[in-house]
Design an enzyme around this catalytic site. Structure first.
Site, PDB file in Angstrom:
ATOM      1  N   ASP A  88       1.112   9.559   9.209  1.00 10.70           N
ATOM      2  CA  ASP A  88       0.288   9.498   8.002  1.00 10.70           C
ATOM      3  C   ASP A  88      -0.219   8.077   7.732  1.00 10.70           C
ATOM      4  O   ASP A  88       0.389   7.095   8.165  1.00 10.70           O
ATOM      5  CB  ASP A  88       1.126   9.913   6.772  1.00 10.70           C
ATOM      6  CG  ASP A  88       1.403  11.408   6.723  1.00 10.70           C
ATOM      7  OD1 ASP A  88       1.070  12.127   7.681  1.00 10.70           O
ATOM      8  OD2 ASP A  88       1.971  11.847   5.702  1.00 10.70           O
TER       9      ASP A  88
ATOM     10  N   HIS B 220      -5.843  13.281   4.986  1.00 15.45           N
ATOM     11  CA  HIS B 220      -4.846  12.743   4.046  1.00 15.45           C
ATOM     12  C   HIS B 220      -5.589  12.110   2.851  1.00 15.45           C
ATOM     13  O   HIS B 220      -5.292  10.996   2.445  1.00 15.45           O
ATOM     14  CB  HIS B 220      -4.007  11.702   4.784  1.00 15.45           C
ATOM     15  CG  HIS B 220      -2.670  11.385   4.168  1.00 15.45           C
ATOM     16  ND1 HIS B 220      -1.753  12.341   3.804  1.00 15.45           N
ATOM     17  CD2 HIS B 220      -2.075  10.192   3.870  1.00 15.45           C
ATOM     18  CE1 HIS B 220      -0.665  11.750   3.313  1.00 15.45           C
ATOM     19  NE2 HIS B 220      -0.838  10.456   3.331  1.00 15.45           N
TER      20      HIS B 220
ATOM     21  N   HIS C 268      -6.210   7.146  -0.431  1.00 16.96           N
ATOM     22  CA  HIS C 268      -4.823   7.638  -0.499  1.00 16.96           C
ATOM     23  C   HIS C 268      -4.521   7.957  -1.964  1.00 16.96           C
ATOM     24  O   HIS C 268      -3.696   7.315  -2.611  1.00 16.96           O
ATOM     25  CB  HIS C 268      -3.869   6.586   0.065  1.00 16.96           C
ATOM     26  CG  HIS C 268      -2.520   7.138   0.411  1.00 16.96           C
ATOM     27  ND1 HIS C 268      -1.503   7.249  -0.508  1.00 16.96           N
ATOM     28  CD2 HIS C 268      -2.026   7.637   1.564  1.00 16.96           C
ATOM     29  CE1 HIS C 268      -0.437   7.779   0.079  1.00 16.96           C
ATOM     30  NE2 HIS C 268      -0.732   8.023   1.346  1.00 16.96           N
TER      31      HIS C 268
ATOM     32  N   HIS D  31       4.772   6.764   9.678  1.00 16.02           N
ATOM     33  CA  HIS D  31       3.611   6.129   9.056  1.00 16.02           C
ATOM     34  C   HIS D  31       3.092   4.970   9.905  1.00 16.02           C
ATOM     35  O   HIS D  31       3.862   4.049  10.208  1.00 16.02           O
ATOM     36  CB  HIS D  31       3.984   5.658   7.645  1.00 16.02           C
ATOM     37  CG  HIS D  31       4.399   6.780   6.743  1.00 16.02           C
ATOM     38  ND1 HIS D  31       5.645   7.378   6.833  1.00 16.02           N
ATOM     39  CD2 HIS D  31       3.716   7.452   5.791  1.00 16.02           C
ATOM     40  CE1 HIS D  31       5.706   8.370   5.945  1.00 16.02           C
ATOM     41  NE2 HIS D  31       4.553   8.436   5.304  1.00 16.02           N
TER      42      HIS D  31
HETATM   43 ZN   LIG Z   1       0.469   8.922   2.745  1.00 22.84          ZN
END
Ligand SMILES: [Zn+2]
Length: 239
Positions: A47, A98, A102, A193
């Site tokens: 992500d 995503h 963000h 991540h």
């Molecule tokens: Zn995220």
């Protein structure tokens, strides 16, 4: 005074019904969401990227071990770093959404979420020239609007079965390796991540995550390939 308290309590109750309660209900029930696969092996997901420093390193690492993953990218970053996105596609990875930024679903009305998903999906598809089928809301936050709005945009929400706290340097340096090994299981979906530039994350955490991931890949692939292939994920496209 009593009336103010009652009104505040009602407002809090309504806010919870729109935000926290759907998040827990969906995570517990897996309703409308892919939270594990029925495939042999582990699905790796990443992500928050692409990040110009860490994502190319991650792509090189995955290539070295012949592993494909799903990247849930922030669409405005995908627009900023198209060459990294092209490399992901060339390497056989799958791209998911995503959000455009963000952004926090809890702070969005259904109309705002609708606009966010439309803008993000279109931006990624413009860059990659490939349809986007998968969606993961930032912080895994669902509201009452998430499932119907995702469906409208032909997006299948994908969550994780294991999350490791790799956005903190300290976690990467202490417990991450053990956690990665302990979670090995057929059908598991891991989330890591490749960008640390979000509130609550350490900017340089992905450098430490990559060190641990490299060790983990070395150890696990020595015992046999424990990861799934993208061709198996298409069955989860539900639209
Ligand atoms: Zn995220």
């Amino acid at each position: 005074m009593k009336k103010i308290v009652a009104t505040a309590a009602t407002a809090i109750g309504l806010a919870a019904a729109y935000t926290v309660l759907p998040t827990y209900a969906i995570r517990l029930s897996s309703y409308g969401v892919v939270q594990r696969t029925d495939q042999k092996g582990i699905l790796l997901t990443f992500d928050d990227g692409p990040n110009p420093t860490y994502t190319p390193q991650l792509l090189a690492l995955l290539k070295q071990y012949n592993i494909r993953a799903i990247f849930f990218v922030v669409a405005e970053k995908a627009e900023k770093y198209p060459e990294i996105m092209h490399q992901m596609i060339a390497d056989g990875h799958v791209i998911g959404l995503h959000h455009y930024t963000h952004s926090d679903s809890y702070k969005m009305t259904p109309r705002m979420l609708d606009a966010e998903l439309l803008k993000g999906k279109e931006a990624i598809e413009r860059v990659t020239q490939q349809p986007v089928h998968f969606y993961r809301p930032p912080w895994g936050k669902f509201t009452l609007a998430t499932l119907p709005v995702a469906k409208k945009h032909a997006l299948t929400p994908v969550m994780w079965s294991k999350i490791f706290g790799d956005w903190k340097v300290k976690t990467c340096q202490t417990t991450l390796q053990n956690k990665l090994h302990h979670a090995v299981k057929d059908g598991a979906i891991y989330v890591l991540h490749d960008c640390g530039m979000n509130p609550g994350a350490d900017d340089e955490a992905p450098a430490f995550m990559l060190q641990q991931l490299e060790k983990f890949l070395r150890d696990t692939t020595a015992l046999g390939q424990p990861f799934t292939e993208p061709v198996n994920w298409k069955r989860y496209v539900s639209h």
